[in-house]
Scaffold this motif. Structure first.
Motif, PDB file in Angstrom:
ATOM      1  N   UNK A  50       0.834  -1.310   0.074  1.00 58.22           N
ATOM      2  CA  UNK A  50      -0.043  -0.118   0.017  1.00 58.22           C
ATOM      3  C   UNK A  50       0.870   1.158  -0.034  1.00 58.22           C
ATOM      4  N   UNK A  51       2.008   1.061   0.921  1.00 61.07           N
ATOM      5  CA  UNK A  51       2.767   2.421   0.997  1.00 61.07           C
ATOM      6  C   UNK A  51       3.513   2.564  -0.407  1.00 61.07           C
ATOM      7  N   UNK A  52       3.893   1.381  -1.004  1.00 64.22           N
ATOM      8  CA  UNK A  52       4.645   1.442  -2.242  1.00 64.22           C
ATOM      9  C   UNK A  52       3.815   2.159  -3.524  1.00 64.22           C
ATOM     10  N   UNK A 258       9.288  -2.806   8.160  1.00 65.36           N
ATOM     11  CA  UNK A 258       9.454  -1.881   8.998  1.00 65.36           C
ATOM     12  C   UNK A 258       8.276  -1.041   8.592  1.00 65.36           C
ATOM     13  N   UNK A 259       7.014  -1.411   8.314  1.00 62.77           N
ATOM     14  CA  UNK A 259       5.901  -0.469   8.100  1.00 62.77           C
ATOM     15  C   UNK A 259       5.508  -0.163   9.442  1.00 62.77           C
ATOM     16  N   UNK A 260       4.425   0.964   9.430  1.00 59.98           N
ATOM     17  CA  UNK A 260       4.044   1.270  10.965  1.00 59.98           C
ATOM     18  C   UNK A 260       3.417   0.315  11.634  1.00 59.98           C
ATOM     19  N   UNK A 261       2.757  -0.358  11.321  1.00 56.59           N
ATOM     20  CA  UNK A 261       2.064  -1.438  12.307  1.00 56.59           C
ATOM     21  C   UNK A 261       3.346  -2.524  12.855  1.00 56.59           C
ATOM     22  N   UNK A 318       9.187   5.932  15.330  1.00 55.12           N
ATOM     23  CA  UNK A 318       7.847   5.868  15.025  1.00 55.12           C
ATOM     24  C   UNK A 318       7.158   7.384  14.765  1.00 55.12           C
ATOM     25  N   UNK A 319       7.527   8.105  15.566  1.00 56.13           N
ATOM     26  CA  UNK A 319       6.820   9.420  15.415  1.00 56.13           C
ATOM     27  C   UNK A 319       6.973  10.123  13.946  1.00 56.13           C
ATOM     28  N   UNK A 320       7.944   9.776  13.306  1.00 57.03           N
ATOM     29  CA  UNK A 320       8.435  10.397  12.096  1.00 57.03           C
ATOM     30  C   UNK A 320       8.341   9.385  10.892  1.00 57.03           C
ATOM     31  N   UNK A 321       7.612   8.303  11.407  1.00 61.45           N
ATOM     32  CA  UNK A 321       7.841   7.243  10.197  1.00 61.45           C
ATOM     33  C   UNK A 321       6.800   7.354   9.214  1.00 61.45           C
ATOM     34  N   UNK A 322       7.313   7.563   7.991  1.00 61.26           N
ATOM     35  CA  UNK A 322       6.358   8.011   6.845  1.00 61.26           C
ATOM     36  C   UNK A 322       5.575   6.889   6.410  1.00 61.26           C
ATOM     37  N   UNK A 323       5.741   5.591   6.515  1.00 61.74           N
ATOM     38  CA  UNK A 323       4.603   4.464   6.332  1.00 61.74           C
ATOM     39  C   UNK A 323       4.505   3.641   7.148  1.00 61.74           C
TER      40      UNK A 323
END
Ligand code: AHR
Length: 323
Positions: A50-52, A258-261, A318-323
């Motif tokens: 999804x991020x891709x 290393x996606x957000x979840x 985590x706080x600045x993770x883009x995806x």
């Protein structure tokens, strides 16, 4: 002929080469508004995918380049159909992330015969003839597997026996093949590491959950789960918790993406280590397309820069993770 020399530096160089402002609409400054690109995506199997997709669609929109986008829903035949349709429509460049590694020569030959340059993104093909594509932009999946395996070697340095179960990605996909290989290379021939079960969870959360449920039923002594992506690791967490065990403690988990979840689960101590695989390939793909359209040669292989995350590093990132 000038060349793209790889990742971040390459992007900067390419901007200078093509005279196009990165990410800007170049209408009137080089004709990018006339370029049409056909992109054949794998599907929407994971948070990574999804991020891709978001990265690719966003980058082409920012660049003012028309993007024809298709979702193959995980099926190679759909991707081949989409590529054939792009050939018929006469797009300027075809890009795709191959569902599996094999079986592309015929359609790639058709693209070549039509004079349409092809760019592989994220995943490669196993064709003998590398003139079928101009460039392959994506991660080093073998290295990712090695990083996961090296963490296991370090984590269990003092253990006598480690029972490992592996949740593999889609059968035949480059990241499944390579992450399995790299992991085994890192473990080496140390007999204390025993991969007691290995099965595909198709890179999905549901798949990871179902396969892990079966693993738990037939293997009472699992020490570690190696999941080829975060989504399958997240599914495994659900199965482990449903079995009354504590993920990250009773059974350790190492994943890739290393996606957000996944990063949240790592920060929460449910995953123990994540090897990063960046999905943010859109801007670099745009740069490659612009270079091809300008008649420049592009680097055949552009490897994405990636890192790894421990629990502490995940909390920080985590706080600045883009995806
Ligand atoms: O090809 C990249 C892999 O495909 C990602 O690791 C996985 O999450 C995705 O589905």
């Amino acid at each position: 002929m000038r060349k793209i020399i790889g990742v971040a530096a390459a992007a900067a160089l390419l901007v200078a080469m093509t005279g196009c402002a990165g990410g800007g609409d170049s209408a009137g400054s080089g004709g990018d508004d006339d370029i049409v690109v056909g992109f054949a995506q794998v599907g929407a199997e994971s948070g990574w995918r999804t991020a891709n997709t978001k990265s690719i669609q966003g980058a082409f929109e920012d660049a003012g380049i028309e993007l024809k986008f298709s979702d193959a829903q995980g099926k190679q035949e759909n991707q081949i159909k989409a590529i054939r349709s792009y050939i018929q429509q006469g797009v300027d460049v075809i890009a795709f992330s191959p569902v599996v590694e094999s079986g592309w020569d015929a359609v790639l030959q058709e693209a070549k015969d039509a004079g349409i340059p092809v760019v592989l993104t994220d995943r490669s093909v196993d064709s003998e003839d590398d003139s079928f594509y101009e460039s392959f932009l994506g991660s080093d999946f073998i290295l990712e597997g090695e990083k996961a395996g090296q963490w296991v070697v370090d984590e269990y340095a003092d253990a006598d026996k480690v029972n490992i179960v592996e949740l593999q990605g889609t059968t035949g996909a480059a990241p499944a093949n390579d992450r399995a290989e790299g992991f085994r290379t890192a473990l080496g021939d140390d007999a204390k590491f025993d991969i007691i079960a290995s099965q595909t969870g198709d890179f999905t959360r549901d798949g990871g959950k179902q396969v892990m449920e079966a693993f738990l039923q037939s293997n009472p002594d699992i020490d570690l789960v190696y999941a080829h992506n975060d989504d399958m690791g997240l599914g495994a967490i659900e199965a482990i918790e449903a079995a009354g065990l504590v993920p990250g403690t009773d059974i350790k988990i190492v994943t890739v993406d290393a996606v957000h979840d996944g990063m949240q689960a790592l920060a929460d101590g449910k995953i123990n280590f994540i090897v990063e695989c960046s999905p943010l390939l859109g801007p670099q793909l745009v740069d490659i397309v612009k270079a091809l359209m300008a008649g420049d040669t592009v680097e055949k292989r552009i490897v994405t820069e990636e890192t790894t995350f421990t629990q502490e590093q995940a909390v920080e990132a985590l706080p600045t993770r883009e995806y």
